[in-house]
Design an enzyme around this catalytic site. Sequence first.
Site, short mmCIF file in Angstrom:
data_model
loop_
_atom_site.label_atom_id
_atom_site.label_comp_id
_atom_site.label_asym_id
_atom_site.label_seq_id
_atom_site.Cartn_x
_atom_site.Cartn_y
_atom_site.Cartn_z
N GLU A 142 -5.42 -50.78 26.85
CA GLU A 142 -4.01 -51.11 27.14
C GLU A 142 -3.17 -51.28 25.88
O GLU A 142 -2.47 -52.29 25.71
CB GLU A 142 -3.94 -52.36 28.03
CG GLU A 142 -4.68 -52.17 29.35
CD GLU A 142 -4.67 -53.40 30.24
OE1 GLU A 142 -4.00 -54.39 29.91
OE2 GLU A 142 -5.35 -53.36 31.28
N ASN B 1 -8.63 -46.67 26.89
CA ASN B 1 -8.44 -46.92 28.32
C ASN B 1 -7.06 -47.55 28.56
O ASN B 1 -6.59 -48.36 27.75
CB ASN B 1 -9.54 -47.91 28.76
CG ASN B 1 -9.65 -48.11 30.25
OD1 ASN B 1 -9.69 -47.16 31.01
ND2 ASN B 1 -9.73 -49.38 30.68
N HIS C 91 -5.05 -48.49 38.94
CA HIS C 91 -4.71 -49.54 39.89
C HIS C 91 -3.49 -49.04 40.65
O HIS C 91 -2.35 -49.17 40.17
CB HIS C 91 -4.42 -50.85 39.14
CG HIS C 91 -5.61 -51.38 38.42
ND1 HIS C 91 -6.71 -51.88 39.07
CD2 HIS C 91 -5.88 -51.49 37.09
CE1 HIS C 91 -7.61 -52.28 38.19
NE2 HIS C 91 -7.14 -52.05 36.99
N GLU D 86 -11.06 -48.07 36.79
CA GLU D 86 -10.86 -49.35 37.49
C GLU D 86 -10.16 -49.12 38.83
O GLU D 86 -9.25 -49.87 39.21
CB GLU D 86 -10.02 -50.31 36.62
CG GLU D 86 -10.61 -50.58 35.26
CD GLU D 86 -9.77 -51.54 34.40
OE1 GLU D 86 -8.87 -52.21 34.93
OE2 GLU D 86 -10.03 -51.60 33.18
N ASP E 180 -8.55 -49.10 42.23
CA ASP E 180 -8.30 -49.83 43.48
C ASP E 180 -6.92 -49.42 43.95
O ASP E 180 -6.09 -48.97 43.16
CB ASP E 180 -8.48 -51.35 43.36
CG ASP E 180 -7.67 -52.00 42.25
OD1 ASP E 180 -6.66 -51.42 41.79
OD2 ASP E 180 -8.03 -53.13 41.84
O1 G3I Z 1 -13.52 -68.23 33.65
C1 G3I Z 1 -12.38 -69.03 33.95
C2 G3I Z 1 -12.78 -70.33 34.54
O2 G3I Z 1 -13.52 -71.06 33.61
C3 G3I Z 1 -11.52 -71.09 34.99
O3 G3I Z 1 -11.89 -72.25 35.65
C4 G3I Z 1 -10.67 -70.24 35.92
C5 G3I Z 1 -9.36 -70.92 36.31
O4 G3I Z 1 -8.39 -69.99 36.71
O5 G3I Z 1 -10.35 -69.04 35.25
C6 G3I Z 1 -11.48 -68.28 34.90
O6 G3I Z 1 -11.05 -67.14 34.25
C7 G3I Z 1 -10.51 -66.12 35.04
C8 G3I Z 1 -11.29 -64.83 34.82
O7 G3I Z 1 -10.68 -63.77 35.50
C9 G3I Z 1 -12.73 -64.96 35.29
O8 G3I Z 1 -12.78 -65.19 36.65
C10 G3I Z 1 -9.05 -65.92 34.64
O9 G3I Z 1 -8.29 -67.07 35.01
C11 G3I Z 1 -8.49 -64.70 35.30
O10 G3I Z 1 -7.20 -64.44 34.76
C12 G3I Z 1 -9.39 -63.51 35.04
O11 G3I Z 1 -8.82 -62.38 35.70
C13 G3I Z 1 -9.34 -61.14 35.28
C14 G3I Z 1 -8.24 -60.34 34.61
O12 G3I Z 1 -8.75 -59.06 34.24
C15 G3I Z 1 -7.74 -61.02 33.35
O13 G3I Z 1 -6.73 -60.27 32.77
C16 G3I Z 1 -9.81 -60.39 36.50
O14 G3I Z 1 -10.94 -61.08 37.05
C17 G3I Z 1 -10.22 -58.96 36.14
O15 G3I Z 1 -10.46 -58.23 37.29
C18 G3I Z 1 -9.09 -58.31 35.38
O16 G3I Z 1 -9.51 -57.02 34.97
C19 G3I Z 1 -8.52 -56.25 34.28
C20 G3I Z 1 -9.26 -55.33 33.32
O17 G3I Z 1 -10.09 -56.08 32.47
C21 G3I Z 1 -8.26 -54.49 32.51
N1 G3I Z 1 -7.36 -53.76 33.38
C22 G3I Z 1 -6.67 -54.57 34.38
C23 G3I Z 1 -7.67 -55.35 35.22
C24 G3I Z 1 -6.96 -56.12 36.31
O18 G3I Z 1 -6.11 -57.10 35.79
#
Ligand code: G3I
Length: 368
Positions: free
Chosen positions: A199, A240, A276, A303, A305
């Site tokens: 990105e 990517n 996405h 990715e 969806d």
């Molecule tokens: O691990 C912490 C946890 O300790 C905490 O208690 C909790 C509270 O909200 O957050 C947890 O972290 C979260 C993490 O996922 C793990 O579950 C983050 O808040 C959350 O923002 C994070 O979201 C991820 C996101 O990337 C972050 O930008 C999504 O799961 C994941 O699917 C998403 O994936 C991205 C790709 O890497 C890049 N392209 C876009 C795609 C979708 O956003």
Amino acid sequence: MFSLLHLVSLSLAVSHAIAVADWGQCDSGAACIKVNDYYSQCQPGTAAPTTSVVTTSGPGTTVAPPAPAASGLNAAFTSHSGKLFFGACADSGTLNIAKNAAILKSDFGGVTPENSMKWDATEPSQNQFSYGGADTLVNWATTNGKKVRAHTLVWHSQLPGWVSSIGSASTLTSVIQNHIKNLAGRYAGKVYAWDVCNEIFNEDGSLRSSVFSNLLGESFVKIAFEAARAADPNAKLYINDYNLDSNNAKVQGMVALVKRTNSGSKLIDGVGTQMHLSAGGTGGVSAALTALASTGLEVAITELDIAGASANDYSNVVKACLAVSQCVSITVWGVSDANSWRSSTSPLLYDNNYNPKAAYTAVMQALA
Ligand code: G3I
């Protein structure tokens, strides 16, 4: 946040399956339709039920057969020349859900760590590496014979504050090199590909403002790819991004940067398009894949969806990949809607109960 998220409230009516008890039999008005070697589904109709999957062990009882090593999506995709794997993202949270893990084993040929290899997870403090979640994912993949698309080494998001606040180009260069040497080095020989840079573009194809571009300009791309090549010489190195879903300015910016970066020696091996998408938004996908393939490199859908997807949306994307020889893999961003980052939009191939949806059947038909 993507603009496509404006569509998060789309209706979700995509599954027409008839619910039955686990391992139960279809009513007389329904037919048992084989979805894959692991799963059959009662669907409306008058055709005679098939007996190809469910075996009878006694009056009124049925027994599920053992799941084969790999079938379904990955087997159908890789039956096409040059297609390497059909994958899904995963991490310890979803690997620990039995139904989710069973589907990953039966239907998918690759996994991408959804979060466990990102900078905040792997080097939260400078030179203090933490590999617990990433090790779990890679060990699971190795044990189960799945390819790994490792994700991601340099990304402005999920970046610890100690990196964002660096103010010197030379310090940042050595920090990038050290991060990549350790992380990519740990999994050298165990991953098929790395998303080295993620990105890095604005929608107009220019470089996004980040600590990386602000201090190093475009040179951070070469710094990162050179470090990744040194750390894992056999991994395919990808760049990517998202919104590469039609032949737009961002796609053009990507193609131009890839050609510039590779003009001396080949540093970038592949271009990943996240995809996405939203319902009805697949019309430009063929043109996008063709434009990305004009780099001469591998192309991967990394990715996928589709918010509020119809079955047709999914088959359009799959057919577009089949039609471009350099499109080597498709990875969906999750298995079940229950665990998707966009779960309220019903974006994936399996519903909240881990049953395949109409979109799954459409993908299998597109791959037949
Ligand atoms: O691990 C912490 C946890 O300790 C905490 O208690 C909790 C509270 O909200 O957050 C947890 O972290 C979260 C993490 O996922 C793990 O579950 C983050 O808040 C959350 O923002 C994070 O979201 C991820 C996101 O990337 C972050 O930008 C999504 O799961 C994941 O699917 C998403 O994936 C991205 C790709 O890497 C890049 N392209 C876009 C795609 C979708 O956003």
